[in-house]
Design an enzyme around this catalytic site. Structure first.
Site, PDB file in Angstrom:
ATOM      1  N   GLY A 169       1.966  95.301   1.834  1.00 55.55           N
ATOM      2  CA  GLY A 169       2.735  95.284   0.290  1.00 55.55           C
ATOM      3  C   GLY A 169       2.226  96.628  -0.390  1.00 55.55           C
ATOM      4  O   GLY A 169       0.882  96.868  -0.283  1.00 55.55           O
ATOM      5  N   ARG A 181       5.652  95.426   7.061  1.00 59.89           N
ATOM      6  CA  ARG A 181       4.568  94.460   7.876  1.00 59.89           C
ATOM      7  C   ARG A 181       5.354  94.407   9.239  1.00 59.89           C
ATOM      8  O   ARG A 181       6.306  93.833   9.509  1.00 59.89           O
ATOM      9  CB  ARG A 181       4.767  93.181   6.967  1.00 59.89           C
ATOM     10  CG  ARG A 181       4.420  93.199   5.542  1.00 59.89           C
ATOM     11  CD  ARG A 181       4.452  91.962   4.980  1.00 59.89           C
ATOM     12  NE  ARG A 181       4.218  91.857   3.708  1.00 59.89           N
ATOM     13  CZ  ARG A 181       3.286  92.175   2.667  1.00 59.89           C
ATOM     14  NH1 ARG A 181       2.245  92.162   2.968  1.00 59.89           N
ATOM     15  NH2 ARG A 181       3.656  91.900   1.348  1.00 59.89           N
ATOM     16  N   ASP A 233      -5.448  93.107   3.379  1.00 61.34           N
ATOM     17  CA  ASP A 233      -6.142  92.367   4.624  1.00 61.34           C
ATOM     18  C   ASP A 233      -5.585  92.495   5.929  1.00 61.34           C
ATOM     19  O   ASP A 233      -6.299  92.596   7.104  1.00 61.34           O
ATOM     20  CB  ASP A 233      -6.827  90.932   4.307  1.00 61.34           C
ATOM     21  CG  ASP A 233      -5.592  90.168   3.837  1.00 61.34           C
ATOM     22  OD1 ASP A 233      -4.502  90.727   3.682  1.00 61.34           O
ATOM     23  OD2 ASP A 233      -5.874  88.923   3.859  1.00 61.34           O
ATOM     24  N   THR A 264      -4.195  97.250  -2.272  1.00 62.88           N
ATOM     25  CA  THR A 264      -3.432  95.858  -2.595  1.00 62.88           C
ATOM     26  C   THR A 264      -3.503  95.630  -3.891  1.00 62.88           C
ATOM     27  O   THR A 264      -4.480  95.942  -4.530  1.00 62.88           O
ATOM     28  CB  THR A 264      -3.730  94.874  -1.786  1.00 62.88           C
ATOM     29  OG1 THR A 264      -3.370  93.707  -1.994  1.00 62.88           O
ATOM     30  CG2 THR A 264      -5.426  94.577  -1.423  1.00 62.88           C
ATOM     31  N   ASP A 307      -3.650  92.665  -4.823  1.00 68.14           N
ATOM     32  CA  ASP A 307      -4.311  91.381  -5.088  1.00 68.14           C
ATOM     33  C   ASP A 307      -5.788  91.428  -5.161  1.00 68.14           C
ATOM     34  O   ASP A 307      -6.108  90.404  -5.789  1.00 68.14           O
ATOM     35  CB  ASP A 307      -3.993  90.618  -3.629  1.00 68.14           C
ATOM     36  CG  ASP A 307      -2.462  90.306  -3.381  1.00 68.14           C
ATOM     37  OD1 ASP A 307      -2.018  90.367  -4.209  1.00 68.14           O
ATOM     38  OD2 ASP A 307      -2.178  90.114  -2.063  1.00 68.14           O
ATOM     39  N   ASP A 317      -8.197  91.396  -3.322  1.00 65.13           N
ATOM     40  CA  ASP A 317      -8.815  90.041  -2.469  1.00 65.13           C
ATOM     41  C   ASP A 317      -9.521  90.690  -1.330  1.00 65.13           C
ATOM     42  O   ASP A 317     -10.015  89.960  -0.646  1.00 65.13           O
ATOM     43  CB  ASP A 317      -7.699  89.166  -2.108  1.00 65.13           C
ATOM     44  CG  ASP A 317      -6.826  89.835  -1.174  1.00 65.13           C
ATOM     45  OD1 ASP A 317      -6.440  91.230  -1.131  1.00 65.13           O
ATOM     46  OD2 ASP A 317      -6.037  89.043  -0.646  1.00 65.13           O
ATOM     47  N   ARG A 328      -1.212  86.500  -3.696  1.00 64.14           N
ATOM     48  CA  ARG A 328      -1.277  85.611  -2.628  1.00 64.14           C
ATOM     49  C   ARG A 328      -2.069  84.597  -2.634  1.00 64.14           C
ATOM     50  O   ARG A 328      -2.043  83.646  -3.743  1.00 64.14           O
ATOM     51  CB  ARG A 328      -1.474  86.528  -1.402  1.00 64.14           C
ATOM     52  CG  ARG A 328      -1.090  86.033  -0.232  1.00 64.14           C
ATOM     53  CD  ARG A 328      -1.582  87.081   0.859  1.00 64.14           C
ATOM     54  NE  ARG A 328      -0.663  88.123   0.868  1.00 64.14           N
ATOM     55  CZ  ARG A 328       0.595  88.256   1.670  1.00 64.14           C
ATOM     56  NH1 ARG A 328       1.073  87.339   2.385  1.00 64.14           N
ATOM     57  NH2 ARG A 328       1.243  89.455   1.690  1.00 64.14           N
TER      58      ARG A 328
HETATM   59  O1  F6P Z   1      -0.080  91.367  -1.031  1.00 61.61           O
HETATM   60  C1  F6P Z   1       0.467  91.879  -2.079  1.00 61.61           C
HETATM   61  C2  F6P Z   1       1.675  90.871  -2.453  1.00 61.61           C
HETATM   62  O2  F6P Z   1       2.548  91.545  -3.495  1.00 61.61           O
HETATM   63  C3  F6P Z   1       1.321  89.370  -2.961  1.00 61.61           C
HETATM   64  O3  F6P Z   1       0.652  89.419  -4.060  1.00 61.61           O
HETATM   65  C4  F6P Z   1       2.504  88.737  -2.555  1.00 61.61           C
HETATM   66  O4  F6P Z   1       2.301  87.370  -2.257  1.00 61.61           O
HETATM   67  C5  F6P Z   1       3.147  89.334  -1.489  1.00 61.61           C
HETATM   68  O5  F6P Z   1       2.414  90.756  -1.175  1.00 61.61           O
HETATM   69  C6  F6P Z   1       4.661  89.628  -1.361  1.00 61.61           C
HETATM   70  O6  F6P Z   1       5.049  90.314  -0.345  1.00 61.61           O
HETATM   71  P1  F6P Z   1       6.459  90.535  -0.035  1.00 61.61           P
HETATM   72  O7  F6P Z   1       6.743  91.692  -0.825  1.00 61.61           O
HETATM   73  O8  F6P Z   1       6.752  90.975   1.406  1.00 61.61           O
HETATM   74  O9  F6P Z   1       7.513  89.567  -0.630  1.00 61.61           O
END
Ligand code: F6P
Length: 327
Positions: free
Chosen positions: A14, A75, A106, A129, A131, A133, A175
Site C-alpha cells: 500500500g 502487491r 510488513d 505504511t 498502519d 504496525d 489492517r
Molecule cells: O497497509 C495499508 C492499507 O491501507 C491498510 O490500512 C488497508 O487495510 C490496506 O492497505 C488496503 O489495501 P488496498 O489498497 O489493497 O485495498
C-alpha cells in the site's frame, strides 16, 4: 565485502504519503556515495518484469511534497513464488544491481527476508505504511499524514453529528492494527474507540453506547479500526440496528478508507522519510544486510527484517485508558 556500485530502489504494498520523500533521499544519498540508482517500478512485480529506470538527482526534483509514489506500487503474487523470486534475481543481475532499498510495510519486508535468504542480494528496508504496525520503529512513513487526515475528517463529522444529535461510527484503516484508530480517537475526541488489540463484547459495547446517548442526548463518535474483532463499522451498525433499544438512536456510518492513504505528507513524515532514506543508503554502504532502518526514541536503529514482520509492535495501553477517561 564487495563494493556496491548500483542500487535499486522500489516502493511496494500500500502506498503511503512520504514514500516520494524517501525515494528522493535514497537517490540523493546514493549519488553522494557515487553509486548509481535504478528505480524499480511497481515493487516486486516490476523487479520480476525488469521494469526499471535510471535515476539521478534531477529525477527526484519536486517530489518531496507529493503523495502516492512516482515509482508506483503493487502487491505481487508472482514474488510469493520461488520461481518469481528467481526471475527477480535474474533481472537484478542483468541490470547490474548489487544492492536494494525496499520501501514498504510488513509484506514488503517479509518478501525481502525471503529474497535475501535465497539470493543474498544486499537489502535494507525503510518502513513505509500508514498502519504504523512495524516492529523496529516508533513511527512508519505515512502514518502521521494518515492520522492527521483521519482527525481532520472526524472534526468534520463532529459538526454534522452534533447538528443532528447523531451517533456516528467512523471506520479508519490499519489492517490488523489499531494505531490510527486509537490516536485519531484521542485526537478527535471520540467517545469510544474499538481496536483489534482489545476484545470488546458486543453486549458491553451496546450498553456503553446506549448509556452514552441516553444520558447526554447529544452526538457521539465511535472510531472503529477496520480490523476490529466485532467487524467493520458497517457490520457493527447492522448489529445495532437489529436491536430494539437502538430504535430511537439516529445512526450513521462513515468509512474514511483510502482518503487516509493520499495527500501531501506532513512535515513530520517528510523529515522521517528523508532521514530514513539516507539511513538506508548509509546502512547498505556500511555492509548491513537484511535489516530495516527505523527511528527509536529519536535515534536511527537497525532491526533484522525477520523481527520486523514476525514480532508485534504494541499499542500504548495507557492511551486506551485515556479515551475512556476523556469521553
Ligand atoms: O497497509 C495499508 C492499507 O491501507 C491498510 O490500512 C488497508 O487495510 C490496506 O492497505 C488496503 O489495501 P488496498 O489498497 O489493497 O485495498
Amino acid at each position: 565485502m564487495d563494493t556496491i556500485r548500483r542500487i535499486g530502489v522500489f516502493t511496494s504494498g500500500g502506498d503511503a504519503p512520504g514514500m516520494n520523500a524517501c525515494v528522493r533521499a535514497v537517490v540523493r544519498a546514493a549519488v553522494g556515495y557515487d553509486v548509481e540508482v535504478m528505480g524499480i517500478r511497481r515493487g516486486y512485480q516490476g523487479m520480476i518484469e525488469g521494469d526499471m529506470v535510471e535515476m539521478d538527482r534531477k529525477s527526484v526534483s519536486n517530489i518531496l511534497q507529493k503523495g502516492g509514489t512516482i515509482l508506483k506500487s503493487a502487491r505481487s503474487e508472482a514474488f510469493r513464488t520461488r520461481e518469481g523470486r528467481e526471475e527477480a534475481a535474474r533481472q537484478l543481475a542483468q541490470y547490474g544491481i548489487d544492492g536494494l532499498v525496499a520501501i514498504g510495510g510488513d509484506g514488503t519486508l517479509h518478501g525481502a527476508s525471503l529474497f535475501y535468504d535465497e539470493h543474498q542480494v544486499p537489502l535494507v528496508g525503510c518502513p513505509g505504511t500508514i498502519d504504523n504496525d512495524l516492529f523496529g520503529t516508533d513511527e512508519t512513513i505515512g502514518y502521521d499524514t494518515a492520522l492527521n487526515t483521519a482527525i481532520e475528517n472526524i472534526d468534520r463529522i463532529r459538526d454534522t453529528a452534533d447538528a443532528h444529535d447523531r451517533l456516528f461510527l467512523v471506520e479508519v484503516m490499519g489492517r490488523d492494527a489499531g494505531f490510527i484508530a486509537l490516536h485519531s480517537g484521542i485526537g478527535g475526541g471520540a467517545e469510544m474507540v474499538l481496536i483489534p488489540e482489545t476484545l470488546t463484547g458486543i453486549d458491553d459495547f451496546k450498553s456503553h453506547i446506549h448509556a452514552l446517548m441516553s444520558a447526554q442526548h447529544r452526538s457521539s463518535i465511535v472510531v472503529v479500526a477496520e480490523g476490529d474483532e466485532l467487524g467493520g463499522a458497517t457490520e457493527i451498525a447492522d448489529a445495532l440496528r437489529k436491536d430494539a433499544d437502538f430504535d430511537r438512536i439516529d445512526l450513521r456510518v462513515c468509512i474514511l478508507g483510502h482518503t487516509q492513504r493520499g495527500g501531501s505528507p506532513t512535515a513530520r513524515d517528510r523529515v522521517l522519510a528523508s532521514r530514513l532514506g539516507v539511513a538506508a543508503v548509509d546502512a547498505l554502504m556500511e555492509g548491513h544486510n537484511n535489516v530495516m532502518v527505523g527511528i527509536i526514541n529519536g535515534d536511527v536503529r537497525l532491526t533484522p527484517s525477520r523481527n520486523v514482520w514476525s514480532r508485534k509492535k504494541n499499542i500504548n495501553y495507557e492511551l486506551l485508558k485515556l479515551t475512556q477517561l476523556l469521553s
